[in-house]
Enzyme design. Sequence first.
Site, PDB file in Angstrom:
ATOM      1  N   ASP A 119     -31.999  23.847  21.363  1.00 34.41           N
ATOM      2  CA  ASP A 119     -31.446  23.973  19.792  1.00 34.41           C
ATOM      3  C   ASP A 119     -31.871  22.651  19.271  1.00 34.41           C
ATOM      4  O   ASP A 119     -30.797  21.744  19.182  1.00 34.41           O
ATOM      5  CB  ASP A 119     -30.024  24.444  19.640  1.00 34.41           C
ATOM      6  CG  ASP A 119     -29.770  25.676  20.568  1.00 34.41           C
ATOM      7  OD1 ASP A 119     -30.638  26.529  20.578  1.00 34.41           O
ATOM      8  OD2 ASP A 119     -28.668  25.862  21.090  1.00 34.41           O
ATOM      9  N   SER A 128     -33.575  29.722  22.678  1.00 34.78           N
ATOM     10  CA  SER A 128     -33.561  28.634  22.004  1.00 34.78           C
ATOM     11  C   SER A 128     -33.823  28.882  20.688  1.00 34.78           C
ATOM     12  O   SER A 128     -34.106  30.143  20.301  1.00 34.78           O
ATOM     13  CB  SER A 128     -34.608  27.629  22.487  1.00 34.78           C
ATOM     14  OG  SER A 128     -34.575  27.303  23.946  1.00 34.78           O
ATOM     15  N   SER A 182     -29.878  26.239  26.742  1.00 33.97           N
ATOM     16  CA  SER A 182     -30.715  26.599  25.352  1.00 33.97           C
ATOM     17  C   SER A 182     -31.379  25.242  24.637  1.00 33.97           C
ATOM     18  O   SER A 182     -30.625  24.208  24.816  1.00 33.97           O
ATOM     19  CB  SER A 182     -29.659  27.481  24.319  1.00 33.97           C
ATOM     20  OG  SER A 182     -30.327  27.603  23.154  1.00 33.97           O
TER      21      SER A 182
END
Length: 402
Positions: A312, A272, A310
């Site tokens: 983000d 991340s 992930s």
Amino acid sequence: MSFTSGTVSSKESRVRLRDLLPKLHLGYWKPGPLNSLTDVPGVLVHTQEIFADNGAVNTGVTSILPRKGWFNNACYAGIFSFNGSGEMTGSHWINETGLLHSPIVITNSFSVGAAYQGIYEYTIKAQGVEKGNVDWFLLPVVAETFDGYLNDLTQFVVRPEHIINGLENASSDRVREGNVGGGTGMICHYFKGGTGSSSRIVEGLDCKGDPKNYTVGVLVQANYGRPQHFRIAGVPVGRILAQEADEAAQSNPAIKMAREALDKEKNRKDGSIIVIIATDAPLHPTQLQRLAKRATVGLSRVGGYGHNPSGDIFLAFSTGNEIPVQSVSMERRAVDPFKPTPLTVEVVDDTSINGLFEAAADATEESIYNALCMAETMVGNRDHKIEALPLERVREIMERYA
């Protein structure tokens, strides 16, 4: 097992990307004097690390104060989630009101609760609250990325007192980078990652039409990406380094075994990245959400795809206006909550915002580079080892291709 909290020292020379490649073009806007998030006037940052004497614990905390008077004077803010497999507490309230009136703490995935409590304990102490008499509203902002490959998360070593320490000692110094703060145990493109920062100065005008410079600063906690996707200014540095590593593994059984173990881990999941963008340009919440989206441009240049799962998540805030908060509580009524009362604020004309967009993208890109360039090789939990980006080899590759 004992734990230590402090700063990282290094025997090897690590430098920021501009020092490694001084001729590299990193956008048209010049960096601020520190080339750091703290170039934005009033923004304060602190980083601290936590280690265990057996090497299993490698984690930390990054603390950001958007301004000294954050408790009573909010900043306009906006959030963009590029991929939402992560946490940023307080985000619902920011999306609801466009206001940031909390410190920002970034740490590991298992320490969100301790950080959340630490912000409350710090605020109770800072506001001189008497026992049993909290008469204000605060939703702490805590973001995280996962450091479980190099750090034993089951130890839960981050405590509220670490958060208090960070917020009490936040400063306007250049942000420390690499294996520091919340980025201590992070991995980026399967090199050692962590904390990075950068800034840009954008020439503009004030409300009277007189020249005025505005600053855009970025801080990243970089913990994402596959090695073959890593690029610097378009040069496929990660792919070249991966090919070289594969060739070396073919002639060395030990390297091959380590390489296979690492390949198995890096193909299991992506990591991340948290991006914090600050500016003193007077932007309103929708403009700040748009600014936060531009972090995606910088991330993609380096090689981020926003893989599943992930996390983000990008937050942008502006110190360009001071928005009063804590004006209505159970005991206080500085304004009548049922009588609409205007505030006088400044906002940038949308048709003049492009330079700020470019600055946010460029500073995000460089922040990731700085996290990688400043990070050091780490051996951590269960003897897992992540190598630092080989800077001299990067220099050779860039001199050949760029």
